[in-house]
Design a protein around this motif. Structure first.
Motif, mmCIF file in Angstrom:
data_model
loop_
_atom_site.group_PDB
_atom_site.id
_atom_site.type_symbol
_atom_site.label_atom_id
_atom_site.label_comp_id
_atom_site.label_asym_id
_atom_site.label_seq_id
_atom_site.Cartn_x
_atom_site.Cartn_y
_atom_site.Cartn_z
ATOM 1 N N UNK A 75 -40.042 13.935 -57.467
ATOM 2 C CA UNK A 75 -39.075 12.887 -57.638
ATOM 3 C C UNK A 75 -40.003 11.623 -57.580
ATOM 4 N N UNK A 76 -39.425 10.486 -58.393
ATOM 5 C CA UNK A 76 -39.981 9.236 -58.333
ATOM 6 C C UNK A 76 -38.962 8.554 -57.518
ATOM 7 N N UNK A 77 -39.685 7.494 -56.967
ATOM 8 C CA UNK A 77 -39.092 6.983 -55.672
ATOM 9 C C UNK A 77 -39.401 5.387 -55.620
ATOM 10 N N UNK A 80 -32.446 0.681 -59.600
ATOM 11 C CA UNK A 80 -31.584 1.561 -58.704
ATOM 12 C C UNK A 80 -30.181 1.606 -59.135
ATOM 13 N N UNK A 81 -29.456 2.811 -58.975
ATOM 14 C CA UNK A 81 -28.207 2.866 -59.474
ATOM 15 C C UNK A 81 -27.201 3.757 -58.380
ATOM 16 N N UNK A 82 -25.906 3.467 -58.610
ATOM 17 C CA UNK A 82 -25.137 4.037 -57.866
ATOM 18 C C UNK A 82 -25.141 5.586 -57.561
ATOM 19 N N UNK A 83 -25.285 6.241 -56.531
ATOM 20 C CA UNK A 83 -25.543 7.659 -56.235
ATOM 21 C C UNK A 83 -26.658 8.207 -56.344
ATOM 22 N N UNK A 84 -27.654 7.227 -56.317
ATOM 23 C CA UNK A 84 -29.117 7.769 -56.085
ATOM 24 C C UNK A 84 -29.058 8.018 -54.676
ATOM 25 N N UNK A 112 -25.106 23.194 -55.641
ATOM 26 C CA UNK A 112 -24.004 22.793 -56.102
ATOM 27 C C UNK A 112 -23.209 21.562 -55.859
ATOM 28 N N UNK A 113 -24.014 20.806 -54.968
ATOM 29 C CA UNK A 113 -23.558 19.349 -54.888
ATOM 30 C C UNK A 113 -23.411 18.548 -55.988
ATOM 31 N N UNK A 114 -22.457 17.655 -56.262
ATOM 32 C CA UNK A 114 -22.325 16.972 -57.168
ATOM 33 C C UNK A 114 -23.078 15.704 -57.370
ATOM 34 N N UNK A 115 -23.670 15.253 -56.301
ATOM 35 C CA UNK A 115 -24.505 13.997 -56.165
ATOM 36 C C UNK A 115 -25.577 14.193 -55.430
ATOM 37 N N UNK A 116 -25.834 15.106 -54.777
ATOM 38 C CA UNK A 116 -27.028 15.420 -53.908
ATOM 39 C C UNK A 116 -27.878 16.010 -54.821
ATOM 40 N N UNK A 117 -29.109 15.709 -54.550
ATOM 41 C CA UNK A 117 -30.289 16.727 -55.294
ATOM 42 C C UNK A 117 -30.558 17.814 -54.324
ATOM 43 N N UNK A 118 -30.941 18.941 -54.695
ATOM 44 C CA UNK A 118 -31.032 19.972 -53.891
ATOM 45 C C UNK A 118 -32.234 20.143 -53.018
ATOM 46 N N UNK A 119 -32.172 20.913 -51.863
ATOM 47 C CA UNK A 119 -33.238 21.174 -51.006
ATOM 48 C C UNK A 119 -33.737 19.927 -50.307
ATOM 49 N N UNK A 120 -32.508 18.841 -50.168
ATOM 50 C CA UNK A 120 -33.105 17.788 -49.320
ATOM 51 C C UNK A 120 -32.686 18.167 -47.724
ATOM 52 N N UNK A 121 -33.893 18.087 -46.921
ATOM 53 C CA UNK A 121 -33.187 18.468 -45.491
ATOM 54 C C UNK A 121 -32.333 17.803 -44.710
ATOM 55 N N UNK A 162 -35.888 1.329 -40.653
ATOM 56 C CA UNK A 162 -36.477 0.103 -41.067
ATOM 57 C C UNK A 162 -36.777 -0.014 -42.503
ATOM 58 N N UNK A 163 -37.307 1.292 -42.926
ATOM 59 C CA UNK A 163 -37.654 1.320 -44.235
ATOM 60 C C UNK A 163 -37.198 2.729 -44.854
ATOM 61 N N UNK A 164 -36.884 2.765 -46.172
ATOM 62 C CA UNK A 164 -36.413 4.029 -46.643
ATOM 63 C C UNK A 164 -36.969 4.197 -48.166
ATOM 64 N N UNK A 165 -36.798 5.463 -48.777
ATOM 65 C CA UNK A 165 -37.251 5.726 -49.757
ATOM 66 C C UNK A 165 -36.183 5.961 -50.623
ATOM 67 N N UNK A 166 -35.817 5.468 -52.062
ATOM 68 C CA UNK A 166 -34.853 5.881 -52.749
ATOM 69 C C UNK A 166 -35.283 6.817 -54.030
ATOM 70 N N UNK A 167 -34.687 8.003 -54.108
ATOM 71 C CA UNK A 167 -34.982 8.628 -55.270
ATOM 72 C C UNK A 167 -34.327 8.216 -56.713
ATOM 73 N N UNK A 168 -35.306 8.094 -57.552
ATOM 74 C CA UNK A 168 -34.788 7.295 -58.753
ATOM 75 C C UNK A 168 -33.938 8.255 -59.774
ATOM 76 N N UNK A 169 -34.151 9.413 -59.379
ATOM 77 C CA UNK A 169 -33.275 10.478 -60.512
ATOM 78 C C UNK A 169 -31.948 10.751 -59.728
ATOM 79 N N UNK A 170 -31.087 10.838 -60.524
ATOM 80 C CA UNK A 170 -29.605 11.159 -60.400
ATOM 81 C C UNK A 170 -29.347 12.668 -60.613
ATOM 82 N N UNK A 171 -28.365 13.332 -59.922
ATOM 83 C CA UNK A 171 -28.182 14.546 -60.044
ATOM 84 C C UNK A 171 -27.337 14.772 -61.361
ATOM 85 N N UNK A 172 -27.833 15.530 -62.063
ATOM 86 C CA UNK A 172 -27.152 15.742 -63.443
ATOM 87 C C UNK A 172 -25.951 16.604 -63.346
#
Length: 281
Positions: free
Chosen positions: A118-120, A147-151, A232-241, A271-281
């Motif tokens: 994933x790009x972040x 960045x977009x909503x639901x990322x 099957x999550x509508x907004x979350x990408x699969x496999x995130x711990x 303090x810091x985070x990474x935002x995955x720029x891919x949205x769940x399709x």
């Protein structure tokens, strides 16, 4: 009758007189070589104690002077040492902060490599809601950074939450521990699905969040199993711990189980985070 005023003899005259007496005594002793007799006896009784007293006073004054010099030296050395201690303390604090920042950035780097598909975008947290937990917070990146909503947002070793609102140079994140959060997840060991629900009360009491409605008909799910986001999550990408099961129990219907999950993210010290720029399709 008027009393006659007593005239005080000036001290300088007394000093001159004593000096003359001592000089005369020295002269007589030197001139006549008086080594015995009455004069020598008188000298022993009068001048020797005076000489001893003068020597004692001189020794006392010398010791006091030397002690004062030593005290001044110790004070100066102590001031220099205190300045050095302050300097080293400041350096140590700086090194600790740099080491702590290095560990945080190393953790993000490892997380970036873990989800390298994933790009972040890296972002720093600039604000949060009142309280101990980062259940909702603001970051310093927004639409200007793509960045977009639901990322999805990650940090530490796994999932933090999801972007709920976004502006040009800011975004709001709702974390998975928030009371309004629900994530479709699964037990990575059994692939059984469940719902992970945020619960600040549970976080406060035991630092856990809840899972429910896991269809564990075979009873294979166990404490220690990894829980990740499901396909099957509508907004979350699969496999995130998300975390690890810390407690599990059968529901009243004997068909599903529920329990608690210990998140892999420290939601008290973000303090810091990474935002995955891919949205769940």
């Amino acid at each position: 009758m008027k009393k006659k005023s007593r005239k005080n003899i000036p001290s300088r005259y007394i000093l001159i007189g004593l000096t003359v007496v001592f000089l005369c005594a020295i002269f007589i002793t030197y001139k006549f070589d008086i080594s015995s007799g009455p004069v020598n006896t008188i000298t022993g009784y009068v001048f020797v104690p005076i000489q001893k007293g003068i020597n004692n006073i001189g020794s006392w004054l010398y010791n006091r002077t030397e002690g004062f010099k030593d005290l001044q030296t110790v004070v100066k050395e102590n001031e220099a040492l205190q300045e050095k201690i302050n300097e080293l303390t400041a350096q140590n604090s700086t090194l600790q902060l740099e080491h702590y920042e290095y560990l945080r950035l190393l953790e993000l780097l490892n997380l970036n490599e873990k989800y390298s598909d994933y790009n972040k975008v890296a972002a720093r947290i600039t604000g949060k809601e009142p309280g101990n937990w980062f259940n909702t917070f603001t970051i310093d990146k927004g639409t200007n950074d793509g960045l977009k909503v639901d990322m999805n947002v990650i940090a530490g070793s796994g999932l933090v939450g999801i972007i709920s609102d976004v502006g040009p140079n800011w975004a709001k994140v709702r974390s998975i521990i928030d009371d309004s959060s629900n994530v479709s997840a699964m037990d990575l060991n059994t692939t059984d699905l469940c719902i992970v629900a945020g619960d600040l009360k549970s976080m406060t009491s035991s630092q856990t969040i809840l899972f429910q409605d896991m269809s564990d008909s075979d009873g294979n799910s166990a404490v220690g199993d990894q829980v990740v986001t499901s396909n099957i999550s509508s907004k979350f990408l699969p496999g995130l711990l998300i975390g690890y099961i810390s407690s599990i129990k059968k529901d009243g219907n004997n068909l599903t189980v529920s329990g608690e999950i210990t998140p892999v993210v420290d939601f008290e010290h973000l303090e810091e985070v990474l935002v995955i720029t891919k949205l769940k399709e």
